[in-house]
Structure formats: C-alpha cells, structure tokens
Design a protein around this motif. Structure first.
Motif, short mmCIF file in Angstrom:
data_model
loop_
_atom_site.label_atom_id
_atom_site.label_comp_id
_atom_site.label_asym_id
_atom_site.label_seq_id
_atom_site.Cartn_x
_atom_site.Cartn_y
_atom_site.Cartn_z
N ALA A 1 4.63 -5.67 15.38
CA ALA A 1 5.33 -6.02 14.13
C ALA A 1 4.45 -5.78 12.91
CB ALA A 1 5.76 -7.49 14.18
N GLY A 2 3.17 -6.09 13.03
CA GLY A 2 2.25 -5.85 11.92
C GLY A 2 2.12 -4.38 11.59
N ALA B 1 5.31 -3.31 9.87
CA ALA B 1 5.30 -3.80 8.49
C ALA B 1 4.33 -2.99 7.63
CB ALA B 1 4.95 -5.29 8.45
N ALA C 1 6.15 0.04 6.73
CA ALA C 1 7.38 -0.14 5.95
C ALA C 1 7.16 -0.75 4.57
CB ALA C 1 8.36 -1.02 6.74
N LEU C 2 6.16 -1.61 4.44
CA LEU C 2 5.98 -2.33 3.17
C LEU C 2 5.09 -1.55 2.22
CD1 LEU C 2 5.45 -5.94 4.58
CD2 LEU C 2 7.52 -5.00 3.52
N ALA D 1 1.25 -5.46 0.22
CA ALA D 1 1.94 -6.14 1.33
C ALA D 1 1.74 -5.37 2.64
CB ALA D 1 3.43 -6.29 1.02
N GLY D 2 1.82 -4.06 2.58
CA GLY D 2 1.60 -3.23 3.76
C GLY D 2 0.16 -3.32 4.25
N ALA E 1 -0.34 -6.69 5.94
CA ALA E 1 0.28 -6.70 7.27
C ALA E 1 -0.60 -5.97 8.28
CB ALA E 1 1.67 -6.06 7.22
#
Length: 166
Positions: free
Chosen positions: A35-36, A39, A42-43, A47-48, A51
């Motif tokens: 998930a990290g 992210a 994607a972020l 924020a990316g 993550a």
C-alpha cells in the motif's frame, strides 16, 4: 512436557498447514509495504515521499522482526541452535540494520535494495530451514506466497526511485 532438575523436555506437533493466526500475522504485515508503494506512486509531492518512506520503515521493522523469529525458533530446535539458524538471523538483522542506516543517511535506493535482498533471503531460506527442521514446517508453504507481496511493494518503490520519482 517433562521437567527435572537439569531442564525440561518439550514435545510439540507442528502442522504442515499454515495456522489461521499465522495467515493473518503473515500476510497482514506485507500489505502496508504494498500500500505504501502504491501511495508513493499515486500521491503527488511530499505525500508520496512520506508514503514511500513509511513503507521503507515498515519493511525494515518486518525484516528485523523476521530475524528475531529465526532466533526465537532456534531456541526450540532439537539439539540446539544450528549454524545456519544463527547465520540466517545475523544476515537478516544485518541487512535490516544496514537498510535502516542507509535510510537515515539519505540513501533510500540503497535501503530498498538491502530490503529486497533480505526479503528475498527469507523467501528462499525459510522453506529450506523448514525442510531441515530449523523452522516450522508451514514456513515452506507460507513464505513463498507471503514474502513476494512485500517484495512487490519494495520493487515498486525501487522502480519509482530509479525512474527519478519521489
């Protein structure tokens, strides 16, 4: 269990099937790495990056934990700890610690590469250890399915770093 003045004898039955709790506690901790990485891809911006860093830290924690699992299992190995158990524990711990140090010194790509090596070692060595009686039998089935989930996340992070992303 039998106990006398010199110690105790423990008789245990190991299932070949992976116990339910080991399914949950085996696969569950791999998901934050995946998930990290997702992210991080994607972020945008900070924020990316955050993550990705958290996924790397989580993977470090898991690898260091797995080194402790190997040591813990060695306490109950018939005939005492083997050189392979101690060597594997030290390898995993060293890779995890070196990855943590690399991250601290701003070498994220190096940290991820060390974690990939560590997770890869677990995927290869734990089934061998299970066959040799140096790890629970179910590790032979669990690790080849569990560890690639974490590896997928780590390889996703490595690809992102090598492509110049966060």
């Amino acid at each position: 269990m039998r106990q006398d003045a010199t110690g105790r004898t423990v008789t245990a039955h190991e299932p070949r099937e992976t116990p339910w709790l080991s399914v949950v506690l085996g696969y569950g901790p791999m998901l934050p790495i995946l998930a990290g990485a997702a992210a991080a891809w994607a972020l945008p911006g900070e924020a990316g990056r955050l993550a990705g860093t958290l996924a790397i830290l989580w993977a470090n924690a898991i690898l260091l934990f797995l080194s402790g699992v190997r040591r813990g299992v060695s306490f109950r190995t018939e005939g005492g700890p083997t050189a392979m158990q101690i060597g594997t524990m030290m390898l995993l711990f060293s890779l995890g610690f070196a990855a943590l140090a690399a991250l601290q010194f701003g070498r994220e790509t190096g940290a991820i590469a060390l974690l990939v090596l560590g997770f890869g070692a677990v995927a290869v060595l734990d089934p061998i250890a299970a066959a040799r009686g140096e790890a629970p039998l179910f590790f032979a089935r669990l690790r080849p399915l569990q560890i690639p989930i974490g590896l997928a996340g780590l390889l996703g992070l490595l690809t992102l770093k090598l492509s110049g992303g966060s």
